[in-house]
Scaffold this motif. Structure first.
Motif, mmCIF file in Angstrom:
data_model
loop_
_atom_site.group_PDB
_atom_site.id
_atom_site.type_symbol
_atom_site.label_atom_id
_atom_site.label_comp_id
_atom_site.label_asym_id
_atom_site.label_seq_id
_atom_site.Cartn_x
_atom_site.Cartn_y
_atom_site.Cartn_z
ATOM 1 N N ARG A 42 12.240 45.741 26.300
ATOM 2 C CA ARG A 42 11.888 44.334 26.549
ATOM 3 C C ARG A 42 11.169 43.825 25.304
ATOM 4 O O ARG A 42 10.092 44.305 24.958
ATOM 5 N N SER A 48 13.078 39.162 26.383
ATOM 6 C CA SER A 48 14.443 39.568 26.747
ATOM 7 C C SER A 48 14.601 41.085 26.737
ATOM 8 O O SER A 48 14.029 41.762 25.876
ATOM 9 N N TRP A 49 15.390 41.578 27.666
ATOM 10 C CA TRP A 49 15.816 42.971 27.640
ATOM 11 C C TRP A 49 17.008 43.068 26.705
ATOM 12 O O TRP A 49 17.929 42.244 26.772
ATOM 13 N N PHE A 129 18.655 52.189 32.364
ATOM 14 C CA PHE A 129 19.314 51.337 33.341
ATOM 15 C C PHE A 129 20.754 51.789 33.541
ATOM 16 O O PHE A 129 21.449 52.107 32.574
ATOM 17 N N PRO A 135 19.471 44.576 33.567
ATOM 18 C CA PRO A 135 18.720 43.334 33.771
ATOM 19 C C PRO A 135 19.401 42.187 33.019
ATOM 20 O O PRO A 135 20.255 42.415 32.158
ATOM 21 N N GLN A 136 18.992 40.986 33.322
ATOM 22 C CA GLN A 136 19.526 39.840 32.605
ATOM 23 C C GLN A 136 19.175 39.979 31.133
ATOM 24 O O GLN A 136 18.049 40.354 30.784
#
Length: 166
Positions: A42, A48-49, A129, A135-136
């Motif tokens: 992040r 942002s990721w 992930f 994630p977004q």
């Protein structure tokens, strides 16, 4: 975001004018019983990721930059498996007014060791992930992850919808 010393020196001469800089994106993948996982960080500057990114230092090979940046930003040891994409990005205007455009080299990397934690002030979080539960994130980064996970033998060239291959 820390600015590499060579960029700081250039900025003293050119001010906020556009700089063309080589960059990397490292898509680090580790296998897991439930399937592969992707390392994301992040970003501290915008929240942002993204996969790990960075600027190539003068004289440094881009694949070496990818490994270095993963260790610096996420405290993870990785090794490059292959180059998956080379493309020029859009012009970016940073919050301080500096303008840059990056020639990105996206690498698929394999996890070697370490659990992700922020290793410097460039990110506030880091983690694994599943590809189906990312994630977004900005579309350009999502596409880089997808391309790195694809079992494609070629290198994607350019940012267009149709990938040129060698």
């Amino acid at each position: 975001m820390p600015i590499p010393p060579f960029v700081t020196a250039l900025r003293r001469r050119v001010g906020h004018d556009l700089l063309w800089l080589p960059g990397v994106t490292a898509v680090v993948v580790r296998g897991a019983d439930a399937g592969p996982e992707v390392l994301l960080v992040r970003r501290a500057d915008n929240g942002s990721w993204t996969p790990v990114t960075g600027i190539v230092d003068p004289g440094e090979d881009p694949h070496v930059t990818a490994v270095r940046e993963v260790l610096e930003e996420a405290s993870v040891v990785a090794e490059v498996e292959r180059l998956v994409w080379v493309a020029a990005g859009d012009v970016v205007t940073h919050p301080n007014g500096d303008r840059a455009q990056y020639l990105d080299h996206t690498f698929r990397c394999a996890w070697v060791s370490g659990e992700p934690v922020p290793g410097d002030d460039e990110c506030t979080d880091a983690g694994w992930f599943a590809p189906h539960a990312l994630p977004q994130m900005p579309e350009r980064h999502r596409v880089r992850v997808e391309w790195a996970l694809a079992d494609e033998p070629g290198v994607r060239l350019g940012s267009g919808d149709v990938a040129a291959r060698r």
